[in-house]
Design a protein around this motif. Structure first.
Motif, PDB file in Angstrom:
ATOM      1  N   MET A   1       0.844  -1.195   0.000  1.00 25.61           N
ATOM      2  CA  MET A   1       0.000   0.000   0.000  1.00 25.61           C
ATOM      3  C   MET A   1       0.880   1.247   0.000  1.00 25.61           C
ATOM      4  O   MET A   1       1.854   1.336   0.746  1.00 25.61           O
ATOM      5  N   ALA A   2       0.534   2.199  -0.849  1.00 21.62           N
ATOM      6  CA  ALA A   2       1.310   3.435  -0.941  1.00 21.62           C
ATOM      7  C   ALA A   2       1.171   4.251   0.342  1.00 21.62           C
ATOM      8  O   ALA A   2       0.096   4.332   0.927  1.00 21.62           O
ATOM      9  N   ARG A   3       2.266   4.831   0.777  1.00 21.72           N
ATOM     10  CA  ARG A   3       2.278   5.651   1.977  1.00 21.72           C
ATOM     11  C   ARG A   3       3.002   6.961   1.709  1.00 21.72           C
ATOM     12  O   ARG A   3       4.023   6.985   1.014  1.00 21.72           O
ATOM     13  N   GLU A   4       2.494   8.032   2.266  1.00 19.46           N
ATOM     14  CA  GLU A   4       3.154   9.322   2.177  1.00 19.46           C
ATOM     15  C   GLU A   4       4.236   9.404   3.257  1.00 19.46           C
ATOM     16  O   GLU A   4       4.085   8.865   4.350  1.00 19.46           O
ATOM     17  N   PHE A   5       5.328  10.096   2.936  1.00 17.19           N
ATOM     18  CA  PHE A   5       6.410  10.277   3.897  1.00 17.19           C
ATOM     19  C   PHE A   5       6.746  11.763   3.922  1.00 17.19           C
ATOM     20  O   PHE A   5       7.172  12.343   2.921  1.00 17.19           O
ATOM     21  N   ILE A   6       6.546  12.402   5.078  1.00 17.59           N
ATOM     22  CA  ILE A   6       6.649  13.860   5.181  1.00 17.59           C
ATOM     23  C   ILE A   6       7.862  14.251   6.014  1.00 17.59           C
ATOM     24  O   ILE A   6       8.075  13.722   7.105  1.00 17.59           O
ATOM     25  N   VAL A   7       8.647  15.182   5.494  1.00 17.77           N
ATOM     26  CA  VAL A   7       9.804  15.722   6.215  1.00 17.77           C
ATOM     27  C   VAL A   7       9.792  17.240   6.060  1.00 17.77           C
ATOM     28  O   VAL A   7       9.066  17.779   5.219  1.00 17.77           O
ATOM     29  N   ARG A 203       1.602   0.314  14.754  1.00 18.96           N
ATOM     30  CA  ARG A 203       0.839  -0.277  13.645  1.00 18.96           C
ATOM     31  C   ARG A 203       1.042   0.499  12.352  1.00 18.96           C
ATOM     32  O   ARG A 203       0.807  -0.023  11.265  1.00 18.96           O
ATOM     33  N   ARG A 204       1.442   1.751  12.458  1.00 17.66           N
ATOM     34  CA  ARG A 204       1.559   2.615  11.281  1.00 17.66           C
ATOM     35  C   ARG A 204       2.995   2.716  10.776  1.00 17.66           C
ATOM     36  O   ARG A 204       3.305   3.536   9.919  1.00 17.66           O
ATOM     37  N   ALA A 205       3.874   1.877  11.301  1.00 11.17           N
ATOM     38  CA  ALA A 205       5.269   1.882  10.848  1.00 11.17           C
ATOM     39  C   ALA A 205       5.337   1.550   9.362  1.00 11.17           C
ATOM     40  O   ALA A 205       4.510   0.806   8.825  1.00 11.17           O
ATOM     41  N   GLN A 206       6.330   2.106   8.693  1.00 10.59           N
ATOM     42  CA  GLN A 206       6.572   1.824   7.280  1.00 10.59           C
ATOM     43  C   GLN A 206       8.077   1.741   7.063  1.00 10.59           C
ATOM     44  O   GLN A 206       8.870   2.087   7.960  1.00 10.59           O
ATOM     45  N   THR A 207       8.471   1.299   5.884  1.00 11.34           N
ATOM     46  CA  THR A 207       9.892   1.052   5.623  1.00 11.34           C
ATOM     47  C   THR A 207      10.746   2.288   5.893  1.00 11.34           C
ATOM     48  O   THR A 207      11.792   2.200   6.551  1.00 11.34           O
TER      49      THR A 207
END
Length: 384
Positions: A1-7, A203-207
């Motif tokens: 599933m695609a996830r957004e990564f914000i910095v 639960r919301r961890a991602q790579t």
């Protein structure tokens, strides 16, 4: 599933970061509101920011009314200062409190209203540009889309969220952390540890968040004791500044879990500093979370060198929890009783605290099913 990564929009880190950031600050607006506290003024850290703004031709005003963890009243005062001085962007200098206060002021700068009006909503309004200069290595607020503000009328800490709250510029200059005393170094460093451990076991961890979380955990265990025992250890301060940033990026994208959910009510009702209340809770909360994430806690144990590759996941996970306990002891974190809180007054509000913790939504990110009853029991276990 695609996830957004914000910095953050831009990050400048390392010795001389403030000077290197001047061209960017010059392009953020014509007049800055420096949001800070009196300690930063007294230590002349605020003067360094003033000089940097002067050097790039930017006018400024100072709001130093952040006298502790930010409240709706401080935010209202900061907003008045911003408007009365005709500012068009903000620069926060300090620990998490001034940075959180800046975000809240920014969210009201154009739309007005009261910050409590955003409770339970995603903040999605136009905000002026923001730059964050952390002076402690811990909160990670310079790299998050969150702000925590106390609602003084309801006696609760509001966790407010919105992508617009992410600073456009984060300036990670370790010169500002050298003046942090041991107790602040411990509290903020353990706050950062909570951020990365909770992000990794969420639960919301991602790579991508895992990458930042694991790096932060390694840096903190290696460098926090050195920074605590010798505040002038520049290498340890640099490493902790990076770790706090990494941890902030990690939990911004994976969220926090039960520790932070339970910490906010303690802070709101008993005025315990955020990092200290997190540290007080860490052992019991991680013990609760362990059965739902044995494999992940085992990885943490191996990453810090507490366990080797040949040990079972269960043994490695237990060694990580033991290492956390040893670290909090070395950093002289008090118990609730040692902090001066009475058992009777604490137990009288456990039901409210458990309710408020679950209302925040953070405990539900834990990789183990959790109920309000579980939270009440964890609070009780803080008293041996």
């Amino acid at each position: 599933m695609a996830r957004e990564f914000i910095v953050p929009g831009r990050i400048i880190s390392g010795a001389g970061a403030l000077q290197a950031a001047q061209p960017i600050l010059a392009g953020m607006g014509k007049k800055a509101l420096i949001v800070t506290d009196e300690v930063m003024v007294q230590l002349q850290n605020a003067q360094k920011v003033e000089e940097a703004l002067k050097s790039c031709g930017v006018e400024y005003a100072i709001f130093s009314g952040v006298t502790g963890e930010p409240t709706d009243e401080m935010v209202a005062a900061g907003l008045r200062c911003y408007r009365e001085n005709g500012c068009d962007f903000l620069v926060a200098l300090g620990g998490g409190s001034p940075i959180d206060a800046m975000k809240a002021v920014a969210s009201l700068a154009e739309n007005g209203g009261e910050i409590a009006g955003y409770m339970g909503k995603v903040i999605d309004v136009p905000v002026p540009p923001m730059a964050a200069i952390p002076t402690t290595a811990g909160t990670g607020s310079e790299a998050t889309q969150f702000t925590i503000i106390t609602d003084t009328k309801k006696d609760i800490k509001m966790l407010l969220k919105g992508a617009v709250l992410m600073p456009q510029l984060a300036i990670i200059d370790p010169q500002f952390t050298l003046s942090a005393p041991p107790k602040i170094t411990a509290a903020t460093g353990l706050d950062a540890l909570c951020h990365c451990v909770e992000a990794y076991t969420s639960r919301r961890a991602q790579t991508m968040s895992d990458t930042f979380a694991l790096s932060a955990v390694r840096r903190i265990f290696k460098n926090l004791p050195a920074a605590f025992h010798n505040g002038q250890d520049e290498n340890a301060r640099v490493e902790m500044s990076v770790a706090a940033l990494e941890a902030g990026i990690a939990f911004n994208n994976a969220s926090v879990t039960v520790i932070h959910g339970m910490s906010r009510p303690i802070g709101a009702l008993f005025h315990v500093a955020h990092g200290i209340s997190n540290a007080m809770l860490m052992g019991e909360c991680l013990r609760f979370a362990l059965p739902g994430a044995v494999g992940r806690f085992a990885v943490l144990g191996r990453e810090i060198g507490a366990a080797d590759a040949g040990e079972s996941d269960g043994a490695a996970a237990e060694k990580f929890l033991a290492a956390v306990g040893a670290l909090t002891k070395e950093l002289e974190i008090p118990t609730l009783e040692e902090y001066g809180i009475s058992r009777e007054s604490f137990f009288a509000v456990i039901d409210k605290m458990a309710h408020d913790a679950m209302e925040s939504g953070s405990p539900q990110n834990t990789l183990r099913e959790i109920s309000e009853k579980n939270v009440r029991e964890i609070y009780r276990r803080l008293w041996k």
